[in-house]
Design an enzyme around this catalytic site. Structure first.
Site, PDB file in Angstrom:
ATOM      1  N   GLY A   1       0.816  -1.211   0.061  1.00 47.44           N
ATOM      2  CA  GLY A   1       0.038  -0.163  -0.129  1.00 47.44           C
ATOM      3  C   GLY A   1       0.654   1.221  -0.088  1.00 47.44           C
ATOM      4  O   GLY A   1       0.442   2.408  -0.466  1.00 47.44           O
ATOM      5  N   ASP A   2       2.013   1.263   0.575  1.00 43.19           N
ATOM      6  CA  ASP A   2       2.996   2.291   0.704  1.00 43.19           C
ATOM      7  C   ASP A   2       3.223   2.726  -0.812  1.00 43.19           C
ATOM      8  O   ASP A   2       3.151   3.878  -1.227  1.00 43.19           O
ATOM      9  CB  ASP A   2       4.100   2.261   1.379  1.00 43.19           C
ATOM     10  CG  ASP A   2       4.840   0.791   1.129  1.00 43.19           C
ATOM     11  OD1 ASP A   2       4.594   0.190   0.298  1.00 43.19           O
ATOM     12  OD2 ASP A   2       5.840   0.682   1.723  1.00 43.19           O
ATOM     13  N   ALA A   3       3.665   1.868  -1.560  1.00 38.12           N
ATOM     14  CA  ALA A   3       3.862   1.896  -3.015  1.00 38.12           C
ATOM     15  C   ALA A   3       2.751   2.531  -3.906  1.00 38.12           C
ATOM     16  O   ALA A   3       3.141   3.369  -4.596  1.00 38.12           O
ATOM     17  CB  ALA A   3       4.194   0.717  -3.608  1.00 38.12           C
TER      18      ALA A   3
END
Ligand code: TYD
Ligand code: MG
Length: 431
Positions: free
Chosen positions: A190-192
Site C-alpha cells: 500500500g505504501d507503493a
C-alpha cells in the site's frame, strides 16, 4: 506557522516491537511532533504495551475496534492512516510501523531539508533493514539506499522512510478522492500505491543519512502473503498469528481442535502460515473435533478411512466414500498405512457411495481431490475434480513441494478438466 510533524504509527499485534517504535518518537531531537497511534484491534499484550506510553500529551491513541471478519475488506493500515490524516494538524506528515523505529535525528533532518528546499515536497532517506528468522534472531542486515531524485519510488522506498507536506496530501485527496488507496488489492504494498499518487505530482528528494530501521519479522504481512495464491484448495491447513489451525473446506475455514489434529493424523509440517486478514476472510465452518470421527456429517473431507472388519479402504470426499478398488491404487496414489483412519461400521454406512478410485485416471472417472500430480515438468493439485497448475514457489508456500507427486500419463492428463492456476500476483501500481 509551526512546523509540527504528524507521525502516524499503525499497529497490529506486535507487542515485542511496538514499544520501541513509540520510544523512538519520544527520543527525537526535534520535539514539535504529534504521534497518532492507530491500533487495529490488537491483542491485550499489545494494548498493554501501548497504554504505558499514553501520558505524553503529544500522543493520540485510537483503536479501530475492527472485527476480525471485516479485516480483509480494506488495506487496514491505509484506512487507519486516512483517518489519522483527517484528525491531525502537522505541517508535515510521516509514517511509522510497529516493527520499525526512527533514529533520533529522523524528524529534524527531514524538516530541515523541506524547510530549506521549498521546491521539495517529499523527502526520503536510507533505511536499515534487519531480516529476522523464526526465533527473532537477525538473519541478515543491509542498508536500503536512496537512488537520487526520483519519480518512481514504488517498491523501492519503504513506508517508514518518507516525509511529505500536508499540502501535497491535500492535492492527492482532491485528485483521487482519498489520501492512501485502501483497496484490499494493495495489502502487500500500500505504501507503493500511495507513493505513486505523490509522484504523480512531484519528485522524491533523497537524504544521505540512514534515518530509520525496519525489522522483517516472520509474522509480517508481506512475508506471510508472499506466494500465497488467491484461492486455497480444499484440504489446505492454515494458521494465522494465533496457534489455532484450520482446514479450508470449500471456501470456509474449519478449526481443527488440538486433539482432533492428532486423531485425524494431520501433520504440523503441512500447515501453511497466512496473514490474519486472509485467515479471517474465510467464514467459519463446523469445527473438526474428536466427535467428528464418529459422525459422517461432521467428518473432515479428503481422508482415507477403513473399519476394523473390512480390508477395503475408502477416500472420504465431502459426504461421499470412494472405494479404493485395489492395491494398484495404493501405489499410484502413494497411500500409506499410517494415514488411514479407523472408523466404525455405522459411520462408514452414513456416507453416500461415491465413484470408486481406479489406478488409472480416465474421463469416465472423477479425479480424487487433494492430490499433487506431475505432468511433464509442471505440478498440479486436484481440487473440485479439476487440475490446478501450481508454480514452484506457490507449491513451496502451500507446503506441497515436499510431497512426492503422482506422475500422470499423457492420456490421464488430457482426461482431467483444468481449473484456474494457483498463481501469486502483485497488483500493478499505476495511480
Ligand atoms: P506488517 O505485518 O508489519 O506487514 P509488512 O510485511 O508490510 O511489514 O503490517 C504492516 C502494517 O499494517 C503494520 O503497521 C500493522 C498494520 N496492520 C493493521 O493495521 N491491521 C492488520 O490487520 C494487519 C495485518 C496489519
Ligand atoms: Mg512490517
Amino acid at each position: 506557522m509551526s512546523e509540527k510533524v504528524t507521525v502516524i504509527l499503525t499497529s497490529y499485534n506486535k507487542p515485542q516491537s511496538v514499544g520501541k517504535s513509540i520510544e523512538s518518537v519520544l527520543d527525537q531531537s526535534f520535539e514539535d511532533w504529534e504521534l497518532f497511534i492507530m491500533d487495529d484491534g490488537s491483542n491485550a499484550d499489545t494494548q498493554n504495551v501501548i497504554a504505558s506510553y499514553l501520558e505524553d500529551s503529544r500522543i493520540h491513541y485510537h483503536n479501530s475496534g475492527i472485527s476480525d471478519s471485516d479485516r480483509f475488506k480494506t488495506t487496514r493500515y491505509a484506512t487507519l492512516i486516512n483517518e489519522a490524516i483527517e484528525k491531525s494538524s502537522g505541517m508535515y506528515v510521516t509514517y511509522l510501523t510497529d516493527d520499525s523505529f526512527y533514529f533520533p535525528d529522523r524528524l529534524s533532518e527531514m524538516v530541515t531539508y523541506l524547510k530549506e528546499h521549498p521546491k521539495a515536497e517529499v523527502v526520503y532517506s536510507n533505511q536499515e533493514v534487519r531480516v529476522m528468522n523464526q526465533h527473532y534472531k537477525t538473519n541478515s542486515q543491509f542498508i536500503r539506499k536512496t537512488r537520487g531524485v526520483i519519480r518512481d519510488p514504488q517498491n523501492t522506498v519503504d513506508h517508514c522512510s518518507v516525509m511529505h507536506t500536508r499540502s501535497l496530501a491535500e492535492k492527492v485527496k482532491k485528485e483521487y478522492g482519498s489520501y492512501w488507496d485502501d483497496h484490499p488489492q494493495y495489502w502487500h504494498n500500500g505504501d507503493a500505491a500511495f507513493w505513486a499518487r505523490l509522484a504523480a505530482f512531484v519528485d522524491f528528494y533523497p537524504l544521505p543519512q540512514t534515518l530509520d530501521a525496519t525489522v522483517k519479522t516472520p509474522g509480517s504481512f508481506q512475508r506471510l502473503n508472499q506466494y500465497l495464491p488467491h484461492h486455497l484448495p480444499t484440504g489446505t491447513l492454515i494458521k494465522g498469528l494465533r496457534d489455532d489451525i484450520y482446514m479450508v473446506d470449500h471456501e470456509k475455514r474449519r478449526q481443527i481442535e488440538r486433539e482432533a489434529f492428532e486423531a485425524l493424523k494431520y501433520r504440523m509440517e503441512d500447515v501453511v502460515e497466512v496473514p490474519d486478514p486472509t485467515l479471517y476472510k474465510y467464514l467459519e465452518g463446523i469445527p473438526v473435533t474428536r466427535q467428528s470421527l464418529g459422525e459422517a456429517a461432521l467428518f473432515p473431507t479428503n481422508r482415507f478411512v477403513t473399519t476394523k472388519k473390512r480390508s477395503t479402504i475408502y477416500y472420504i470426499e465431502g459426504n461421499q466414500k470412494r472405494q479404493v478398488v485395489n492395491r494398484k491404487v495404493w501405489k499410484k496414489f502413494r497411500i500409506q498405512e499410517k494415514e488411514i483412519l479407523l472408523v466404525s461400521e455405522r459411520v462408514l454406512n452414513e456416507f453416500q457411495t461415491g465413484e470408486p478410485i481406479f489406478p488409472i485416471i480416465s474421463a469416465k472417472n472423477l479425479v480424487p481431490n487433494g492430490f499433487v500430480f506431475k505432468y511433464e515438468t509442471n505440478l498440479y493439485i486436484s481440487d473440485n475434480h479439476q487440475l490446478l497448475l501450481i508454480p514452484p514457489r506457490v507449491a513451496q508456500k502451500l507446503k506441497l513441494s515436499k510431497r512426492v507427486p503422482i506422475e500422470l500419463a499423457r492420456s490421464e492428463f488430457a482426461s482431467i478438466p483444468k481449473g484456474q492456476p494457483l498463481e501469486w500476483k502483485l497488483s500493478m501500481l499505476m495511480p
